[in-house]
Every structure is written in structure tokens, then in C-alpha cells.
Design a protein around this motif. Structure first.
Motif, mmCIF file in Angstrom:
data_model
loop_
_atom_site.group_PDB
_atom_site.id
_atom_site.type_symbol
_atom_site.label_atom_id
_atom_site.label_comp_id
_atom_site.label_asym_id
_atom_site.label_seq_id
_atom_site.Cartn_x
_atom_site.Cartn_y
_atom_site.Cartn_z
ATOM 1 N N ALA A 171 -36.662 7.346 -35.529
ATOM 2 C CA ALA A 171 -37.611 8.239 -36.208
ATOM 3 C C ALA A 171 -38.838 8.442 -35.333
ATOM 4 C CB ALA A 171 -38.011 7.658 -37.555
ATOM 5 N N SER A 189 -35.260 11.259 -37.529
ATOM 6 C CA SER A 189 -36.069 12.321 -38.115
ATOM 7 C C SER A 189 -37.329 12.570 -37.298
ATOM 8 C CB SER A 189 -36.449 11.968 -39.553
ATOM 9 O OG SER A 189 -35.301 11.888 -40.363
ATOM 10 N N PHE A 202 -36.277 13.179 -44.332
ATOM 11 C CA PHE A 202 -35.180 13.092 -43.384
ATOM 12 C C PHE A 202 -34.983 14.450 -42.726
ATOM 13 C CE2 PHE A 202 -30.660 13.529 -42.344
ATOM 14 C CZ PHE A 202 -30.478 12.431 -41.508
ATOM 15 N N GLY A 203 -34.607 14.414 -41.451
ATOM 16 C CA GLY A 203 -34.228 15.634 -40.754
ATOM 17 C C GLY A 203 -35.207 16.038 -39.669
ATOM 18 N N VAL A 204 -34.881 17.186 -39.025
ATOM 19 C CA VAL A 204 -35.709 17.751 -37.960
ATOM 20 C C VAL A 204 -35.968 19.213 -38.284
ATOM 21 C CG1 VAL A 204 -35.891 18.197 -35.493
ATOM 22 C CG2 VAL A 204 -34.663 16.172 -36.283
ATOM 23 N N ALA A 206 -38.640 16.749 -40.598
ATOM 24 C CA ALA A 206 -38.382 15.904 -41.760
ATOM 25 C C ALA A 206 -38.822 16.584 -43.047
ATOM 26 C CB ALA A 206 -39.088 14.564 -41.600
#
Length: 211
Positions: A171, A189, A202-204, A206
Motif C-alpha cells: 500500500a 492500493s 482499496f484500489g488505484v 483507493a
């Protein structure tokens, strides 16, 4: 000579056992007495580790005992550390010799830092923070009590992680971002804006996960 007791004898406890043997205080300031774990058979399939002495609740603190907490869950780390503190137990830091603490970095009590982590200039790390291997903290990062940073996570300059924050593996938090109390950042993330208290992102980039 102090007797080091590791709270938790599962996978992470075994890793902390080896970290303790690699730190400069081993056999000069402390020896490893054993583990505390409610699962008395947790080490039955493993060799070359000291014994599980008892559960945390049952253990009676002895002269020269000191402790570290090897629990990856922020919730349970806080729970069991507070049990030992209430009994008068004392905690030490374990910082791997390959990790770097730059100028004016401030480290609290009961902190664990694994190999090849970089704590940059003027960072402040509060009590009972866990920093796994290969973590990079940018200058002026502030990390609140109980937080847990998994391997290869990163914070930019002036990042603030409040109490009980968890950064999962890889992260990244961009500079000048605040992650509020109790928030979790998912693996790999990228955090580009402030994270609200108690949320999971969560994610790109986030984004908040709703369960």
C-alpha cells in the motif's frame, strides 16, 4: 539479563522470534524465554523454537520479564498488550540492524521494525507500532499508536496515520495525506486523498469498500 517473552506463537510469532535473535540486544540485553499463546499446540509441527509457556491471561509476570507482541491484527494486539500492561509488564523495541532511522526520528515503546525498512528524517512512531520488512516512511511521517504497516508499504512526506491504522502489503500513501483512526488500506492500493475513520479503502486510486 532480561527474559523476552513473545505474545503470539503462530506464523508471525515465529518471524518475531527470528527478528529478536537478529537484533543487537540478543544475548547481551535479553534472552528469549518463550511464547504466550492460548493455542498450546501451535508449535507442535515446528522445530527450533522455545516453548509456549501459557496463555496471556494465565501468565504471572516474573522478575526480569520483558515482552513484545507478535500479533498482526491491530485489534488483538491492543487487547493482549493491554492485558500485560495491566499486570505491570514492560515492553521493549525490536529493530532490525539493517533498518535505518534517520535524523530526529522518534520511536515509541513496544515498536517492532523488520529488515531493510527506512524511517526517514523527523518521523514520529508512537507506541506498539509494527513495521514489516522493506517499508519506506517519507520525512515527517507520523504514525499513531497500535498501527500496523505490512511489507513494502510506503508513506510520502508529511503523511499522518492515526491510531490503529493498517496498511496492507505494498500500500502507498501520497504525501500530505491523513489516514484516520482505525482505517485499513488494502494491498497494492494507492491513497491519493484523506481516508475517513474506520473505513476500508482499496484500489488505484483507493476507494471505500462497502461490505
Amino acid at each position: 539479563m532480561k527474559n523476552l517473552i513473545i505474545i503470539g506463537a503462530r506464523g508471525y510469532g515465529r518471524e518475531v522470534h527470528d527478528l529478536a535473535k537478529q537484533c543487537s540486544g540478543y544475548n547481551t540485553e535479553y534472552t528469549i524465554k518463550g511464547f504466550l499463546d492460548d493455542k498450546s499446540d501451535a508449535l507442535n509441527d515446528f522445530e527450533n523454537y522455545p516453548e509456549i509457556i501459557s496463555g496471556v491471561e494465565e501468565y504471572k509476570i516474573q522478575d526480569n520479564d520483558v515482552f513484545v507482541c507478535a500479533l498482526g491484527s491491530v485489534k488483538w494486539k491492543k487487547h493482549y498488550v493491554e492485558l500485560i500492561l495491566a499486570k505491570g509488564g514492560k515492553f521493549i523495541n525490536l529493530i532490525h540492524p539493517s533498518s535505518t532511522l534517520n535524523t530526529n526520528a522518534v520511536i515509541g515503546n513496544g515498536v517492532i521494525v523488520f529488515m531493510y525498512s527506512n524511517i526517514s528524517n523527523d518521523c514520529v512512531i508512537d507506541d506498539f507500532v509494527t513495521i514489516q520488512g522493506f517499508v519506506g516512511l517519507g520525512h515527517d511521517t507520523k504514525i499513531g499508536k497500535w498501527s500496523h504497516l505490512n511489507a513494502y508499504s510506503f508513506t510520502g512526506g508529511f503523511t499522518v496515520l492515526e491510531e490503529e491504522v493498517c496498511l496492507n502489503t505494498r500500500a502507498s500513501v501520497l504525501p500530505n495525506i491523513t489516514v484516520r483512526k482505525g482505517a485499513t488500506v488494502g494491498a497494492s492500493s494507492l491513497v491519493i486523498k484523506n481516508v475517513k475513520e474506520g473505513t476500508t479503502v482499496f484500489g488505484v486510486p483507493a476507494k471505500v469498500l462497502n461490505f
